[in-house]
Design an enzyme around this catalytic site. Structure first.
Site, PDB file in Angstrom:
ATOM      1  N   ASP A 126       0.857  -1.191   0.000  1.00 39.24           N
ATOM      2  CA  ASP A 126       0.000   0.000   0.000  1.00 39.24           C
ATOM      3  C   ASP A 126       0.892   1.240   0.000  1.00 39.24           C
ATOM      4  O   ASP A 126       1.574   1.517   0.994  1.00 39.24           O
ATOM      5  CB  ASP A 126      -0.914  -0.015   1.237  1.00 39.24           C
ATOM      6  CG  ASP A 126      -2.020   1.026   1.164  1.00 39.24           C
ATOM      7  OD1 ASP A 126      -1.913   1.965   0.343  1.00 39.24           O
ATOM      8  OD2 ASP A 126      -2.992   0.904   1.928  1.00 39.24           O
ATOM      9  N   ARG A 128      -0.149   4.390  -0.505  1.00 37.50           N
ATOM     10  CA  ARG A 128      -0.930   5.623  -0.450  1.00 37.50           C
ATOM     11  C   ARG A 128      -0.418   6.620   0.589  1.00 37.50           C
ATOM     12  O   ARG A 128       0.173   6.249   1.601  1.00 37.50           O
ATOM     13  CB  ARG A 128      -2.400   5.295  -0.166  1.00 37.50           C
ATOM     14  CG  ARG A 128      -3.079   4.745  -1.394  1.00 37.50           C
ATOM     15  CD  ARG A 128      -4.494   4.339  -1.105  1.00 37.50           C
ATOM     16  NE  ARG A 128      -4.552   3.190  -0.222  1.00 37.50           N
ATOM     17  CZ  ARG A 128      -5.685   2.681   0.246  1.00 37.50           C
ATOM     18  NH1 ARG A 128      -6.824   3.244  -0.068  1.00 37.50           N
ATOM     19  NH2 ARG A 128      -5.662   1.629   1.022  1.00 37.50           N
TER      20      ARG A 128
HETATM   21  N1  GTP Z   1      -2.669  -2.521  -6.237  1.00 32.48           N
HETATM   22  C1  GTP Z   1      -3.957  -2.856  -6.141  1.00 32.48           C
HETATM   23  N2  GTP Z   1      -4.837  -1.892  -5.850  1.00 32.48           N
HETATM   24  C2  GTP Z   1      -6.127  -2.245  -5.733  1.00 32.48           C
HETATM   25  C3  GTP Z   1      -6.579  -3.569  -5.934  1.00 32.48           C
HETATM   26  N3  GTP Z   1      -7.912  -3.592  -5.753  1.00 32.48           N
HETATM   27  C4  GTP Z   1      -8.284  -2.315  -5.451  1.00 32.48           C
HETATM   28  N4  GTP Z   1      -7.216  -1.510  -5.441  1.00 32.48           N
HETATM   29  C5  GTP Z   1      -7.122  -0.093  -5.103  1.00 32.48           C
HETATM   30  O1  GTP Z   1      -7.311   0.012  -3.707  1.00 32.48           O
HETATM   31  C6  GTP Z   1      -7.787   1.316  -3.382  1.00 32.48           C
HETATM   32  C7  GTP Z   1      -8.941   1.159  -2.427  1.00 32.48           C
HETATM   33  O2  GTP Z   1      -8.439   0.579  -1.284  1.00 32.48           O
HETATM   34  P1  GTP Z   1      -9.196  -0.475  -0.434  1.00 32.48           P
HETATM   35  O3  GTP Z   1      -8.148  -1.343   0.217  1.00 32.48           O
HETATM   36  O4  GTP Z   1     -10.258  -1.159  -1.247  1.00 32.48           O
HETATM   37  O5  GTP Z   1      -9.959   0.293   0.669  1.00 32.48           O
HETATM   38  P2  GTP Z   1      -9.396   1.343   1.697  1.00 32.48           P
HETATM   39  O6  GTP Z   1      -9.537   2.680   1.054  1.00 32.48           O
HETATM   40  O7  GTP Z   1      -8.058   0.963   2.222  1.00 32.48           O
HETATM   41  O8  GTP Z   1     -10.403   1.124   2.908  1.00 32.48           O
HETATM   42  P3  GTP Z   1     -11.913   1.517   2.996  1.00 32.48           P
HETATM   43  O9  GTP Z   1     -11.930   2.933   3.493  1.00 32.48           O
HETATM   44  O10 GTP Z   1     -12.484   0.587   3.986  1.00 32.48           O
HETATM   45  O11 GTP Z   1     -12.520   1.378   1.631  1.00 32.48           O
HETATM   46  C8  GTP Z   1      -8.131   1.973  -4.700  1.00 32.48           C
HETATM   47  O12 GTP Z   1      -7.071   2.871  -5.030  1.00 32.48           O
HETATM   48  C9  GTP Z   1      -8.162   0.808  -5.685  1.00 32.48           C
HETATM   49  O13 GTP Z   1      -7.804   1.191  -6.998  1.00 32.48           O
HETATM   50  C10 GTP Z   1      -5.603  -4.564  -6.234  1.00 32.48           C
HETATM   51  O14 GTP Z   1      -5.887  -5.755  -6.375  1.00 32.48           O
HETATM   52  N5  GTP Z   1      -4.312  -4.150  -6.339  1.00 32.48           N
END
Ligand code: GTP
Ligand code: ZN
Length: 196
Positions: A126, A128
């Site tokens: 992650d 971010r």
């Molecule tokens: N690298 C990668 N990114 C993903 C994948 N599936 C979704 N994403 C990205 O994950 C991000 C969303 O994160 P999530 O982990 O679904 O949720 P979160 O924001 O951490 O948590 P919530 O607030 O509960 O939704 C978005 O930027 C999506 O594009 C994947 O399989 N691989």
């Protein structure tokens, strides 16, 4: 911080007439937005959602993840409350970008989970960054958030950046057979809480 406010306008949606606020990061040219409803600068904690871009889920109806239903539910809940803020951050694929996310999906088609796929591509699970949210909150006069998320690490990151998250509200929606393994990996490896 290299984020600057650019402009605001009205944004009518099926859930109500929001205000859309645009910001630009001069370091990486990323354009981030916040949708607000009602007066968010006074009156106590603001119902908020910090949503990371997912083109496939948010715009193309993908069932590989839960992003699209979460985005819609968040806007709906803000509209029901009559006041709130949705931060839409342009960090697609947990920060690796759209095309790398498709590469990661391909590896997941071959058996890897979402974390292993990122790592095989040479990325952290992650990537971010939530630092821009503080600038956005300060600009909008938001001092406290009631945050809709299942991700405690997001709450911690926002707190570390000086945002007062007074409450975490679960946002459990959009489960389906295609994202069952993905959601299980989020819970098992990324710390997401799928409670009610
Ligand atoms: N690298 C990668 N990114 C993903 C994948 N599936 C979704 N994403 C990205 O994950 C991000 C969303 O994160 P999530 O982990 O679904 O949720 P979160 O924001 O951490 O948590 P919530 O607030 O509960 O939704 C978005 O930027 C999506 O594009 C994947 O399989 N691989
Ligand atoms: Zn998604």
């Amino acid at each position: 911080m290299s984020l600057r406010f650019v402009e605001s306008s009205k944004l009518p949606t099926q859930w109500g007439i929001f205000d859309i606020h645009g910001f630009e990061d001069s370091e990486n040219q990323k354009e981030h937005i916040v949708l607000t409803l009602g007066d968010v600068s006074t009156g106590g904690p603001v119902l908020g959602r910090v949503h990371s871009e997912c083109l496939t889920g948010d715009a193309l109806f993908s069932m590989r993840c839960d992003c699209g239903p979460q985005l819609q539910a968040a806007l709906q809940q803000i509209a029901a409350e009559g006041r709130g803020a949705l931060f839409y951050l342009r960090q697609e694929g947990r920060g690796i970008g759209l095309l790398n996310k498709i590469r990661a999906y391909k590896l997941q088609d071959g058996g890897a989970d979402t974390v292993e796929a990122n790592e095989k591509l040479g990325f952290h699970a992650d990537l971010r960054d939530y630092s821009m949210c503080k600038v956005m909150c300060d600009h909008l006069g938001i001092t406290q958030l009631k945050l809709m998320t299942n991700n405690p690490r997001k709450v911690n990151a926002l707190t570390e950046h000086g945002i007062d998250v007074v409450e975490r509200l679960p946002l459990r929606i959009g489960e389906n057979p295609h994202n069952a393994r993905y959601l299980a990996t989020k819970a098992g490896k990324l710390g997401h809480l799928f409670d009610h």
